[in-house]
Design a protein around this motif. Structure first.
Motif, PDB file in Angstrom:
ATOM      1  N   LEU A  74      39.108  15.559  13.920  1.00 17.70           N
ATOM      2  CA  LEU A  74      40.626  16.010  13.997  1.00 17.70           C
ATOM      3  C   LEU A  74      40.753  16.377  13.227  1.00 17.70           C
ATOM      4  O   LEU A  74      40.215  15.956  11.945  1.00 17.70           O
ATOM      5  CB  LEU A  74      41.051  15.408  15.350  1.00 17.70           C
ATOM      6  N   PRO A  75      41.226  17.865  12.575  1.00 22.90           N
ATOM      7  CA  PRO A  75      41.968  17.959  11.606  1.00 22.90           C
ATOM      8  C   PRO A  75      43.150  16.786  11.353  1.00 22.90           C
ATOM      9  O   PRO A  75      43.588  16.390  11.905  1.00 22.90           O
ATOM     10  CB  PRO A  75      42.959  18.947  12.148  1.00 22.90           C
ATOM     11  N   ASP A  76      43.072  17.017   9.489  1.00 24.35           N
ATOM     12  CA  ASP A  76      44.076  15.795   9.585  1.00 24.35           C
ATOM     13  C   ASP A  76      45.674  16.250  10.011  1.00 24.35           C
ATOM     14  O   ASP A  76      45.924  15.322   9.926  1.00 24.35           O
ATOM     15  CB  ASP A  76      44.477  16.445   7.357  1.00 24.35           C
ATOM     16  N   ALA A  77      45.967  17.166  10.475  1.00 28.85           N
ATOM     17  CA  ALA A  77      47.815  17.382  10.355  1.00 28.85           C
ATOM     18  C   ALA A  77      47.860  17.189  11.520  1.00 28.85           C
ATOM     19  O   ALA A  77      48.773  16.841  12.213  1.00 28.85           O
ATOM     20  CB  ALA A  77      47.728  18.259  10.105  1.00 28.85           C
ATOM     21  N   THR A  78      47.063  16.651  12.636  1.00 29.50           N
ATOM     22  CA  THR A  78      46.695  16.578  14.378  1.00 29.50           C
ATOM     23  C   THR A  78      47.932  15.016  13.978  1.00 29.50           C
ATOM     24  O   THR A  78      47.661  14.260  13.691  1.00 29.50           O
ATOM     25  CB  THR A  78      45.324  16.308  14.985  1.00 29.50           C
ATOM     26  N   LEU A  79      48.782  15.445  15.241  1.00 32.88           N
ATOM     27  CA  LEU A  79      50.422  14.258  15.439  1.00 32.88           C
ATOM     28  C   LEU A  79      48.906  13.852  16.225  1.00 32.88           C
ATOM     29  O   LEU A  79      48.671  13.987  17.288  1.00 32.88           O
ATOM     30  CB  LEU A  79      51.146  15.297  15.631  1.00 32.88           C
ATOM     31  N   HIS A  93      43.827  16.647  23.974  1.00 32.83           N
ATOM     32  CA  HIS A  93      43.745  17.476  23.102  1.00 32.83           C
ATOM     33  C   HIS A  93      44.623  18.849  22.721  1.00 32.83           C
ATOM     34  O   HIS A  93      43.526  19.218  23.132  1.00 32.83           O
ATOM     35  CB  HIS A  93      42.519  17.134  22.349  1.00 32.83           C
ATOM     36  N   PHE A  94      45.286  18.999  22.194  1.00 31.31           N
ATOM     37  CA  PHE A  94      45.876  19.985  21.477  1.00 31.31           C
ATOM     38  C   PHE A  94      45.595  20.442  20.751  1.00 31.31           C
ATOM     39  O   PHE A  94      46.449  20.210  19.990  1.00 31.31           O
ATOM     40  CB  PHE A  94      47.154  20.357  22.334  1.00 31.31           C
ATOM     41  N   ALA A  95      44.056  21.083  20.728  1.00 32.52           N
ATOM     42  CA  ALA A  95      44.220  21.919  19.799  1.00 32.52           C
ATOM     43  C   ALA A  95      44.435  22.821  18.696  1.00 32.52           C
ATOM     44  O   ALA A  95      45.226  22.824  17.774  1.00 32.52           O
ATOM     45  CB  ALA A  95      42.473  22.049  19.511  1.00 32.52           C
ATOM     46  N   GLY A 111      37.937  15.496  33.576  1.00 29.22           N
ATOM     47  CA  GLY A 111      37.140  14.339  32.833  1.00 29.22           C
ATOM     48  C   GLY A 111      36.905  15.476  31.782  1.00 29.22           C
ATOM     49  O   GLY A 111      36.714  16.149  31.153  1.00 29.22           O
ATOM     50  N   GLU A 112      35.642  14.420  30.675  1.00 31.77           N
ATOM     51  CA  GLU A 112      35.072  15.390  29.973  1.00 31.77           C
ATOM     52  C   GLU A 112      35.238  17.185  29.758  1.00 31.77           C
ATOM     53  O   GLU A 112      34.560  17.557  30.420  1.00 31.77           O
ATOM     54  CB  GLU A 112      33.987  14.557  29.139  1.00 31.77           C
ATOM     55  N   GLY A 113      35.631  17.272  28.634  1.00 30.21           N
ATOM     56  CA  GLY A 113      36.225  18.776  28.853  1.00 30.21           C
ATOM     57  C   GLY A 113      36.808  19.972  29.800  1.00 30.21           C
ATOM     58  O   GLY A 113      36.941  21.256  29.164  1.00 30.21           O
ATOM     59  N   ASP A 114      37.566  18.935  30.780  1.00 28.90           N
ATOM     60  CA  ASP A 114      38.550  19.749  31.300  1.00 28.90           C
ATOM     61  C   ASP A 114      39.785  20.214  30.869  1.00 28.90           C
ATOM     62  O   ASP A 114      39.918  19.450  29.709  1.00 28.90           O
ATOM     63  CB  ASP A 114      38.768  18.767  32.392  1.00 28.90           C
ATOM     64  N   VAL A 115      39.919  21.523  30.885  1.00 27.78           N
ATOM     65  CA  VAL A 115      41.271  21.555  30.910  1.00 27.78           C
ATOM     66  C   VAL A 115      42.628  21.868  31.407  1.00 27.78           C
ATOM     67  O   VAL A 115      42.726  22.068  32.289  1.00 27.78           O
ATOM     68  CB  VAL A 115      40.979  23.089  30.122  1.00 27.78           C
ATOM     69  N   VAL A 116      43.790  21.470  30.674  1.00 26.70           N
ATOM     70  CA  VAL A 116      45.167  21.067  31.539  1.00 26.70           C
ATOM     71  C   VAL A 116      45.825  21.777  30.730  1.00 26.70           C
ATOM     72  O   VAL A 116      45.491  22.445  29.380  1.00 26.70           O
ATOM     73  CB  VAL A 116      45.086  19.858  31.506  1.00 26.70           C
ATOM     74  N   ALA A 117      47.114  22.287  30.925  1.00 31.67           N
ATOM     75  CA  ALA A 117      47.827  22.754  30.421  1.00 31.67           C
ATOM     76  C   ALA A 117      48.937  22.717  30.967  1.00 31.67           C
ATOM     77  O   ALA A 117      49.628  22.098  32.347  1.00 31.67           O
ATOM     78  CB  ALA A 117      47.613  24.557  30.707  1.00 31.67           C
ATOM     79  N   ILE A 118      50.170  23.004  29.370  1.00 29.64           N
ATOM     80  CA  ILE A 118      51.696  22.865  30.877  1.00 29.64           C
ATOM     81  C   ILE A 118      52.128  24.457  29.059  1.00 29.64           C
ATOM     82  O   ILE A 118      51.630  24.519  28.919  1.00 29.64           O
ATOM     83  CB  ILE A 118      52.259  21.836  29.094  1.00 29.64           C
ATOM     84  N   GLY A 166      51.369  27.562  28.441  1.00 27.64           N
ATOM     85  CA  GLY A 166      50.616  28.448  27.853  1.00 27.64           C
ATOM     86  C   GLY A 166      49.884  27.382  26.492  1.00 27.64           C
ATOM     87  O   GLY A 166      49.012  27.838  26.119  1.00 27.64           O
ATOM     88  N   HIS A 167      50.117  26.203  26.734  1.00 28.65           N
ATOM     89  CA  HIS A 167      49.541  25.300  25.942  1.00 28.65           C
ATOM     90  C   HIS A 167      48.017  24.510  26.496  1.00 28.65           C
ATOM     91  O   HIS A 167      49.111  23.770  27.198  1.00 28.65           O
ATOM     92  CB  HIS A 167      50.790  24.339  25.168  1.00 28.65           C
ATOM     93  N   ARG A 168      47.321  24.769  26.183  1.00 26.13           N
ATOM     94  CA  ARG A 168      46.184  24.517  26.455  1.00 26.13           C
ATOM     95  C   ARG A 168      46.073  22.816  25.616  1.00 26.13           C
ATOM     96  O   ARG A 168      46.003  22.833  24.753  1.00 26.13           O
ATOM     97  CB  ARG A 168      44.659  25.050  26.549  1.00 26.13           C
ATOM     98  N   ALA A 169      45.222  21.499  26.535  1.00 32.94           N
ATOM     99  CA  ALA A 169      44.725  20.353  26.291  1.00 32.94           C
ATOM    100  C   ALA A 169      43.443  20.085  26.644  1.00 32.94           C
ATOM    101  O   ALA A 169      43.346  20.760  28.090  1.00 32.94           O
ATOM    102  CB  ALA A 169      46.009  19.470  27.101  1.00 32.94           C
ATOM    103  N   VAL A 170      42.441  20.146  25.865  1.00 30.97           N
ATOM    104  CA  VAL A 170      41.558  19.730  26.365  1.00 30.97           C
ATOM    105  C   VAL A 170      41.193  17.713  26.601  1.00 30.97           C
ATOM    106  O   VAL A 170      41.538  17.492  25.305  1.00 30.97           O
ATOM    107  CB  VAL A 170      40.146  19.917  25.402  1.00 30.97           C
TER     108      VAL A 170
END
Ligand code: ZN
Ligand code: FE
Length: 244
Positions: free
Chosen positions: A162-167, A123-125, A95-102, A104-108
């Motif tokens: 989110l930042p402009d360049a976010t895919l 979201h991979f910031a 849920g909200e705010g949890d971190v998942v990863a692949i 070393g790449h972390r997504a919130v």
């Protein structure tokens, strides 16, 4: 950080399943596997082993491959906690705010309810990537099956920040239909006309129009651009019955 490799797998009539590989850790995940077969084919072709499935919501065109992929590969299934009862294959609920990863790449995890009551995005910031499922589309947004226009408006505001360049990796090729409505919703918007010229050419050539970017959606998406929840509700209702 070495970039993630992202492969678009068309599935069903208009779904996109996203296969994501980290060459450093050799981990591979798949976002919203509508079906198992195209995922298994892509894994075999590349010699990748599936680590995990990440679901954005329970709809069968996003989870239909879960059981077979899990049985075939032994992967872990990560799914929205609020939809646990509807995703029986889930191993880890988030849920909200949890971190998942692949690797070393972390997504919130962002909770973005409205299309379904427990819909989440990943979201991979650091990578400037967001997987949005059926919440945000190129020039569109998801239908309000289990939530309100107020919720979807909040989701749009949040993603727009989110930042402009976010895919933006969405789960359907709906861009042509969305763009036809966008032209009607904002007839003075030259950015929509310019984008539609590109979209029409790409689709005529059988090419995909996604991923998109937050910048492109800020300029051309009539739902992300809605001034308030009332305007979003009006536009969503108009799109629901739009024949063009
Ligand atoms: Zn859906
Ligand atoms: Fe869907």
């Amino acid at each position: 950080m070495t970039a993630l490799q992202i492969v678009r797998l068309p599935a069903l009539s208009d779904n996109y399943v996203w296969l994501v590989h980290d060459p450093v850790s050799a981990e591979t995940i798949v976002v919203d596997p509508a079906q198992a077969a195209p995922v298994l084919d892509a894994l075999a072709t590349r010699g990748w082993a599936l680590t995990a499935i990440w679901n954005t919501h329970w709809h069968p065109d996003h989870t239909g491959g879960n059981a077979e992929l899990k049985a075939d590969t032994g992967c872990t299934v990560i799914a929205p906690a609020a939809e646990a009862a509807k995703i029986p294959t889930a191993d880890r609920l988030v849920g909200e705010g949890d971190v998942v990863a692949i690797g070393g790449h972390r997504a919130v995890v962002l909770e973005v309810p409205a299309h379904t009551a427990g819909h989440i995005a990943y979201h991979f910031a650091d990578d400037a990537i967001v997987f949005v499922g059926d919440t945000l589309f190129a020039m569109g947004c998801g239908r309000l099956f289990e939530g309100t226009a107020e919720q979807m408006f909040a989701n749009m505001q949040r993603l727009a920040a989110l930042p402009d360049a976010t895919l933006v990796y969405c789960a359907h090729e709906y861009t042509l239909s969305n763009g036809r409505y966008a032209l009607v919703a904002e007839p003075e918007n030259a950015a929509i006309r310019h984008r539609m010229a590109d979209v029409e050419r790409l689709r005529a050539e059988g090419e995909a129009t996604v991923p998109t970017t937050i910048a492109a959606e800020r300029a051309t998406n009539p739902f992300l651009r809605a001034a308030d929840a009332r305007m979003l509700a009006e536009r969503r209702a108009a799109k629901d019955s739009f024949a063009g």
